[in-house]
Structures are given as structure tokens and as C-alpha cells.
Design an enzyme around this catalytic site. Structure first.
Site, PDB file in Angstrom:
ATOM      1  N   GLU A 114      16.193  -6.437  17.368  1.00  0.00           N
ATOM      2  CA  GLU A 114      15.860  -7.804  18.219  1.00  0.00           C
ATOM      3  C   GLU A 114      17.100  -8.364  18.842  1.00  0.00           C
ATOM      4  O   GLU A 114      18.383  -8.074  18.204  1.00  0.00           O
ATOM      5  CB  GLU A 114      15.211  -8.533  17.304  1.00  0.00           C
ATOM      6  CG  GLU A 114      15.201 -10.134  17.669  1.00  0.00           C
ATOM      7  CD  GLU A 114      15.006 -11.135  16.719  1.00  0.00           C
ATOM      8  OE1 GLU A 114      15.354 -11.178  15.637  1.00  0.00           O
ATOM      9  OE2 GLU A 114      14.351 -12.163  16.699  1.00  0.00           O
ATOM     10  N   LYS A 125       8.038 -12.546  21.610  1.00  0.00           N
ATOM     11  CA  LYS A 125       7.725 -13.007  20.305  1.00  0.00           C
ATOM     12  C   LYS A 125       6.855 -14.201  19.996  1.00  0.00           C
ATOM     13  O   LYS A 125       7.136 -15.126  20.959  1.00  0.00           O
ATOM     14  CB  LYS A 125       9.190 -13.237  19.707  1.00  0.00           C
ATOM     15  CG  LYS A 125       9.045 -13.631  18.162  1.00  0.00           C
ATOM     16  CD  LYS A 125      10.725 -13.777  17.656  1.00  0.00           C
ATOM     17  CE  LYS A 125      10.947 -13.776  16.185  1.00  0.00           C
ATOM     18  NZ  LYS A 125      12.064 -13.998  15.924  1.00  0.00           N
ATOM     19  N   CYS A 167      10.869  -9.395  14.531  1.00  0.00           N
ATOM     20  CA  CYS A 167      11.502  -9.895  13.438  1.00  0.00           C
ATOM     21  C   CYS A 167      10.413 -10.726  12.623  1.00  0.00           C
ATOM     22  O   CYS A 167       9.749 -10.338  11.814  1.00  0.00           O
ATOM     23  CB  CYS A 167      12.333 -10.869  14.013  1.00  0.00           C
ATOM     24  SG  CYS A 167      13.821 -11.127  12.455  1.00  0.00           S
TER      25      CYS A 167
HETATM   26  N1  ING Z   1      14.757 -14.259  11.651  1.00  0.00           N
HETATM   27  C1  ING Z   1      14.248 -14.370  10.272  1.00  0.00           C
HETATM   28  C2  ING Z   1      13.185 -13.601   9.783  1.00  0.00           C
HETATM   29  O1  ING Z   1      11.950 -13.799  10.020  1.00  0.00           O
HETATM   30  C3  ING Z   1      13.626 -15.945   8.690  1.00  0.00           C
HETATM   31  C4  ING Z   1      14.024 -15.821  10.034  1.00  0.00           C
HETATM   32  C5  ING Z   1      14.149 -15.319   7.434  1.00  0.00           C
HETATM   33  C6  ING Z   1      12.514 -16.537   8.301  1.00  0.00           C
HETATM   34  C7  ING Z   1      13.753 -15.474   6.418  1.00  0.00           C
HETATM   35  C8  ING Z   1      11.766 -16.686   7.123  1.00  0.00           C
HETATM   36  C9  ING Z   1      12.507 -16.061   5.925  1.00  0.00           C
HETATM   37  O2  ING Z   1      13.510 -12.358   9.521  1.00  0.00           O
HETATM   38  C10 ING Z   1      14.416 -14.114  12.733  1.00  0.00           C
HETATM   39  N2  ING Z   1      14.800 -13.978  13.831  1.00  0.00           N
HETATM   40  O3  ING Z   1      13.045 -14.161  12.822  1.00  0.00           O
END
Ligand code: ING
Length: 331
Positions: free
Chosen positions: A47, A132, A182
Site C-alpha cells: 500500500e 480503499k 490494508c
Molecule cells: N493501517 C492499519 C491497518 O489497518 C490499524 C491501521 C492498525 C487499524 C491496527 C487497526 C489496528 O493495518 C492502515 N494503513 O490501514
């Protein structure tokens, strides 16, 4: 003859704010060549692979963040990726920040910003584009956070659904390939929408902080990777498909992202995993016939799903309180 394809996750180490796109593209070209040497026919980059994970930085106006967006794809800086892949005869997935001048749902043409991923075929055709949908984090500066996560500030929610396309890849005349990005991997709905289109291979990139930056409660660090793998493994098992999940990893301007890119099979097994938090290629031979068992038995959707009982899933956004038990007075 088994329907086999060799896929690679081309994990990227950190990209610092000061690093120009040309450096990232150079590194990606090396990874593409290395993956090709390993026999890869499809390479999955992360990403937002061209720049640092800029949503960790607050900009007063979103226009100030436009330096991190691509107004054209390919552009002069990214064209070398497209020509190298065409020359090597391999397909690739690329995540990037997309700046597009297009009409919105009201018909007004304006500058629109998306967290985007594309799938490019071995001949250089744009096979699929995805924007996304599950944007984590927040839109306004959050003083409680150690590091910001401003995807809701800089990106609109994607407007292309969760797409699957059947297209030639490797030596196969057709593979059903789908995209997500992601945070999408944490939402079973995303996987199931792809599964209901007979996806065989899900491609996704991620940039995931190694620590819980919410500052709203303790979470043991090792669970960050566990949750990422759990989400992808469950998605593959429950939709009888393969997935390639590729990280951008390492410490970017002091903020740490975990690596542990993986390739998962329809049994939910991790068949390859990166062990560094740097530029690294992992490869796996995927026999797509493995998708058949699950989707003709446990997950034969047409036999076993009961959508008439799932209306809450599309009818509700948040959760509602359940009815409270009340003991009935003896009659
Ligand atoms: N990053 C993270 C993901 O979903 C996150 C944000 C991390 C959300 C941990 C919840 C828990 O992997 C992105 N870019 O979405």
C-alpha cells in the site's frame, strides 16, 4: 494439469519523508528483478508504496499533502516499473495515493484523493483498480495519539466497490483476482464480497504501525502481527482463496511499521512469510485448484449461505443494544 501460478510479495523497508519517489522506484525495480529470478509471475508491492506513510503527518490543508499523491499512473517516475514488468513478462500490484480530477456523485468535477491499488497485467494492461473503502484512523488532529493516522483526512472512501477480474496471468489463461487494501483485511465483509465473485487470489498491501498508537489502552505488541495474520488467514479459509499481503515495514521518520508479509493458501495456512522489516521478496507456488475443495464443501455458498438472515450486515452501520432479559411473573 494443475492451474499453478508463482506469486511474490515484494516487501518494502521504510521510505523516509526525504526520500524521492525515484529511490523507491529503484528499490522496487531491484525487488521485481529478484522476484523474477525466483520465478515469480505476479509481484505484489505494498500500500502507498511510492512514498512514506504520510497520513501519520498532519497538514492544515489537504492540498499541502498533494506532494504525496500521483496525478498520473504511470508517470515519468513510475513508468520504469511498468516497462520493467512488461520486459520481464510479469504482472504486478501497486499501491499509491491517487489524485484524480473527476466528477463526484453530484456530478461536480473536482480534485479527488483516494488510497488506491492497481493490478497490471504482464502485457502492461491495467486489469483492475481499487480505492480503499475502510479508512482507519481519524480526520482531525488527535492530541491523544502518539502518532497521527489521518487517512480519513486525506482520502475519500473508495467508490469502486471490491472488484474481481478474471484475466490471464503467468501461464494461465484466466485467474480470478481481487483487491483490497490494508485495513480492509480486518473486515470479513470485504473478503466475502470478493468471495461471492469467486475470487481465487486476493492481493493487498499494508502499512501497519507495530505499536498501538491510539493511546487508549494497552495492547501487547505481538498481537499486532497476530491480528494481521489472523485476518488474512481467516479471509482465505472462509472464502477458499489465496492471498498475498505485502507490507511496507521498518522505521519511517521514527514511526515503526511491522513487516511479516505473508502468502496464504485456501486452507488458511501461511505458506511464506517475510522475516525482515526491510526490502524482501517472498515467493510461493500457488495451485489454484486448492480453491475447489472449500468452495464445493464447507463454503459452497449457494448451498449453505442464508442471506435472508444477514440483513443486519447491510442494514446497520453500528451495533445496537440487545433486548434485556426480564423474568416473567409466575402466572
Ligand atoms: N493501517 C492499519 C491497518 O489497518 C490499524 C491501521 C492498525 C487499524 C491496527 C487497526 C489496528 O493495518 C492502515 N494503513 O490501514
Amino acid at each position: 494439469m494443475p492451474r499453478c501460478i508463482t506469486v511474490a510479495a515484494a516487501q518494502l523497508g521504510p521510505i523516509q519523508m526525504a526520500e524521492p519517489r525515484s529511490v523507491a522506484v529503484e528499490r522496487m525495480l531491484r525487488l521485481l528483478e529478484r522476484a523474477h529470478r525466483h520465478g515469480a509471475e505476479l509481484v505484489v508491492f505494498p500500500e502507498l508504496a511510492l512514498t512514506t506513510f504520510f497520513p501519520r503527518h498532519y497538514y492544515d490543508s489537504v492540498e499541502e499533502a498533494d506532494q504525496w499523491f500521483e496525478a498520473a499512473m504511470p508517470s515519468n517516475e513510475t513508468e520504469p516499473l511498468f516497462s520493467a514488468a512488461r520486459h520481464l513478462g510479469i504482472g504486478f500490484h501497486l499501491g499509491y495515493a491517487e489524485l484524480s480530477l473527476e466528477a463526484d456523485e453530484t456530478g461536480k468535477i473536482r480534485r479527488r484523493r483516494f488510497n488506491t491499488a492497481i493490478l497490471v497485467g504482464p502485457e502492461g494492461d491495467l486489469l483492475l483498480k481499487y480505492r480503499k473503502i475502510h479508512l482507519p484512523g481519524h480526520a482531525a488532529f488527535d492530541p491523544a495519539r502518539k502518532v497521527q493516522h489521518l487517512e480519513k483526512r486525506y482520502f475519500e472512501v473508495g467508490n469502486l466497490g471490491f472488484p474481481v477480474i478474471r484475466a490471464p496471468m503467468g501461464t494461465l489463461p484466466g485467474i480470478n483476482m481481487g483487491l483490497m487494501i490494508c485495513n480492509d483485511r480486518r473486515w470479513p465483509e470485504a473478503w466475502r464480497v470478493l468471495g461471492l465473485q469467486k475470487v481465487e487470489l486476493v492481493l493487498l498491501g499494508y502499512n501497519t504501525p507495530s505499536l498501538n498508537l491510539e493511546g487508549r489502552g494497552f495492547q501487547p505488541h505481538h498481537l499486532r502481527v497476530f491480528h494481521s495474520h489472523l485476518s488474512v488467514q481467516a479471509g482465505c479459509y472462509q472464502n477458499s482463496c489465496f492471498a498475498v499481503a505485502t507490507a511496507k515495514a521498518g522505521t519511517e521518520d521514527g514511526a515503526e511499521l511491522f513487516g511479516h508479509s505473508i502468502i496464504v493458501n485456501p486452507e488458511g495456512e501461511i505458506v511464506a512469510m517475510a522475516t525482515s522489516w526491510d526490502d524482501e521478496v517472498i515467493v510461493a507456488d500457488c495451485n489454484l485448484d486448492m480453491c475447489t475443495l472449500g468452495r464445493t464443501t464447507v463454503f459452497a455458498f449457494e448451498k449453505h449461505r442464508r442471506p435472508e438472515h444477514y440483513t443486519r450486515i447491510t442494514g446497520q452501520t453500528g451495533a445496537v443494544d440487545p433486548p434485556v432479559f426480564e423474568r416473567k411473573a409466575a402466572e
